[in-house]
Design a protein around this motif. Sequence first.
Motif, mmCIF file in Angstrom:
data_model
loop_
_atom_site.group_PDB
_atom_site.id
_atom_site.type_symbol
_atom_site.label_atom_id
_atom_site.label_comp_id
_atom_site.label_asym_id
_atom_site.label_seq_id
_atom_site.Cartn_x
_atom_site.Cartn_y
_atom_site.Cartn_z
ATOM 1 N N THR A 187 -11.356 2.410 -7.552
ATOM 2 C CA THR A 187 -10.120 4.072 -7.278
ATOM 3 C C THR A 187 -9.344 3.692 -7.541
ATOM 4 O O THR A 187 -8.802 4.990 -8.281
ATOM 5 C CB THR A 187 -10.034 3.959 -5.492
ATOM 6 O OG1 THR A 187 -11.677 3.599 -5.045
ATOM 7 C CG2 THR A 187 -10.034 4.968 -4.991
ATOM 8 N N VAL A 188 -8.233 2.188 -7.304
ATOM 9 C CA VAL A 188 -6.934 2.674 -7.563
ATOM 10 C C VAL A 188 -6.960 2.659 -9.819
ATOM 11 O O VAL A 188 -6.360 3.696 -10.609
ATOM 12 C CB VAL A 188 -6.378 1.411 -7.553
ATOM 13 C CG1 VAL A 188 -4.891 1.335 -8.381
ATOM 14 C CG2 VAL A 188 -5.973 0.844 -6.631
ATOM 15 N N PRO A 206 -7.135 0.113 -1.084
ATOM 16 C CA PRO A 206 -7.799 0.736 -1.988
ATOM 17 C C PRO A 206 -9.135 -0.335 -2.759
ATOM 18 O O PRO A 206 -8.192 -0.918 -3.118
ATOM 19 C CB PRO A 206 -7.750 2.017 -2.912
ATOM 20 C CG PRO A 206 -5.767 1.872 -2.656
ATOM 21 C CD PRO A 206 -5.560 0.768 -1.555
ATOM 22 N N THR A 245 -9.492 11.552 0.349
ATOM 23 C CA THR A 245 -9.212 9.785 0.007
ATOM 24 C C THR A 245 -7.642 9.617 -0.920
ATOM 25 O O THR A 245 -7.197 8.710 -0.530
ATOM 26 C CB THR A 245 -10.473 9.235 -0.573
ATOM 27 O OG1 THR A 245 -11.602 9.173 -0.230
ATOM 28 C CG2 THR A 245 -9.770 8.165 -1.269
ATOM 29 N N ILE A 305 -3.836 7.299 0.662
ATOM 30 C CA ILE A 305 -3.996 6.409 -0.216
ATOM 31 C C ILE A 305 -2.348 6.816 -0.703
ATOM 32 O O ILE A 305 -1.048 6.178 -0.321
ATOM 33 C CB ILE A 305 -4.721 6.078 -1.425
ATOM 34 C CG1 ILE A 305 -6.197 5.649 -1.398
ATOM 35 C CG2 ILE A 305 -3.804 5.208 -2.414
ATOM 36 C CD1 ILE A 305 -7.083 5.510 -2.606
ATOM 37 N N GLY A 318 1.437 -1.303 0.019
ATOM 38 C CA GLY A 318 0.145 0.124 -0.246
ATOM 39 C C GLY A 318 0.647 1.559 -0.346
ATOM 40 O O GLY A 318 0.487 2.042 -0.901
ATOM 41 N N GLY A 366 0.812 3.970 -2.902
ATOM 42 C CA GLY A 366 0.764 5.306 -2.418
ATOM 43 C C GLY A 366 1.842 6.231 -3.227
ATOM 44 O O GLY A 366 1.891 7.536 -3.556
#
Length: 83
Positions: free
Chosen positions: A59-60, A55, A43, A47, A14, A18
């Motif tokens: 969203t990605v 996520p 949000t 991330i 993660g 990011g």
Amino acid sequence: MVRTPLTPEERERGERLGRLLCEARGPRSMVEIAAAAGLSAETLRKIETGRAPTPAFFTVAALAGVLDLSMDDLVARCALVPS
């Protein structure tokens, strides 16, 4: 329902995601990119800082589209690294 805690490897993945998104965003504002992807700036901030290490796929995908990133490349660069 109790959520299973994330492993250190999942947290690292993660964090890598990011960093990649932040680098791809470059000088553009978080607000600009989030709005274009249909997300809140908060949000995106979570991330990018690793506070939201898992996520949702969509969203990605939305962020990848706005940032002109390949989903295949993101998957490869964020793959779990065995410990």
